[in-house]
Design an enzyme around this catalytic site. Sequence first.
Site, mmCIF file in Angstrom:
data_model
loop_
_atom_site.group_PDB
_atom_site.id
_atom_site.type_symbol
_atom_site.label_atom_id
_atom_site.label_comp_id
_atom_site.label_asym_id
_atom_site.label_seq_id
_atom_site.Cartn_x
_atom_site.Cartn_y
_atom_site.Cartn_z
ATOM 1 N N ASP A 29 0.849 -1.189 0.000
ATOM 2 C CA ASP A 29 0.000 0.000 0.000
ATOM 3 C C ASP A 29 0.892 1.249 0.000
ATOM 4 O OD1 ASP A 29 -1.808 -2.073 0.412
ATOM 5 O OD2 ASP A 29 -3.125 -0.841 1.657
ATOM 6 N N LYS A 50 -6.927 3.657 -3.132
ATOM 7 C CA LYS A 50 -7.306 3.575 -1.708
ATOM 8 C C LYS A 50 -7.485 4.979 -1.141
ATOM 9 C CE LYS A 50 -5.244 1.944 2.673
ATOM 10 N NZ LYS A 50 -4.122 1.180 3.257
ATOM 11 N N LYS A 67 -10.380 0.685 -2.420
ATOM 12 C CA LYS A 67 -10.354 0.309 -1.004
ATOM 13 C C LYS A 67 -10.748 1.517 -0.171
ATOM 14 C CE LYS A 67 -7.343 -1.189 2.795
ATOM 15 N NZ LYS A 67 -6.042 -1.788 3.184
#
Length: 247
Positions: free
Chosen positions: A99, A173, A207
């Site tokens: 991430d 995300k 996400k």
Amino acid sequence: MNIKQYLDSTYLKTASQAGLSETENEVVVKKVITEAINEGFKLIMIRPEYVTLAKEMILKENSNLLVGTVIDFPEGKSDLKIKIKEANEAIANGVDDLDFVCNYEAFKNGETELIKQEILIATQIGLANNKTVKWIIEAAALNEKEIIQLSALIKNIVVSNFKEEDYTSVFVKSSTGFYKAQNGLPNGATIPSIIMMLENASPLPVKASGGVKSYEEAIEMIRLGVKRIGTSSAKAIANGENTTNQY
């Protein structure tokens, strides 16, 4: 619906942030990993220094739990070489998901070419090693136009440079959960920001991370179309409880 398979159980506090010693913080990390294994969550999201520990614990329990870590966290403003170094170390330690915090301040300052290079090269490294890559855009630091533009930029780079079968492995995300928003505004995923991300990142998955505090909110995010939810309260959410945790 098995909501647990949408949940990335998250613990990203350093010892100092948690007000603990390094030894005490590692005890908390072990507890969170054990809980994620026992509860059958999708993934445990931890800091890079704990990836090896998590992999060892998961192997011992013969669990399918995935391990994710954050790269250039939480501000994302390091040189690309630093991002690559951190990613390669995590890959060597057996991580499943990377991430990356996008350099959103550079994006806000109009440094588009820097962002394009960062996204392209780091995504190439992740996909070449069969890892899932997620780009944290820090939605709370962006206005609506910037959320739309950055989500679309990431999508366009992936669609232009990678195979269609790779798209599901590159997420956009929402948040680190650590951004200090002004005037008490949300520092994580909100319904409006997630809708903008979904509309402009597609066909890449999204996400929702930071600020999802109840089972009902998680279900609403899933119904909108998110594929993962990052939360430090995964067990409480899965059990239908509300939480006051901030990320």
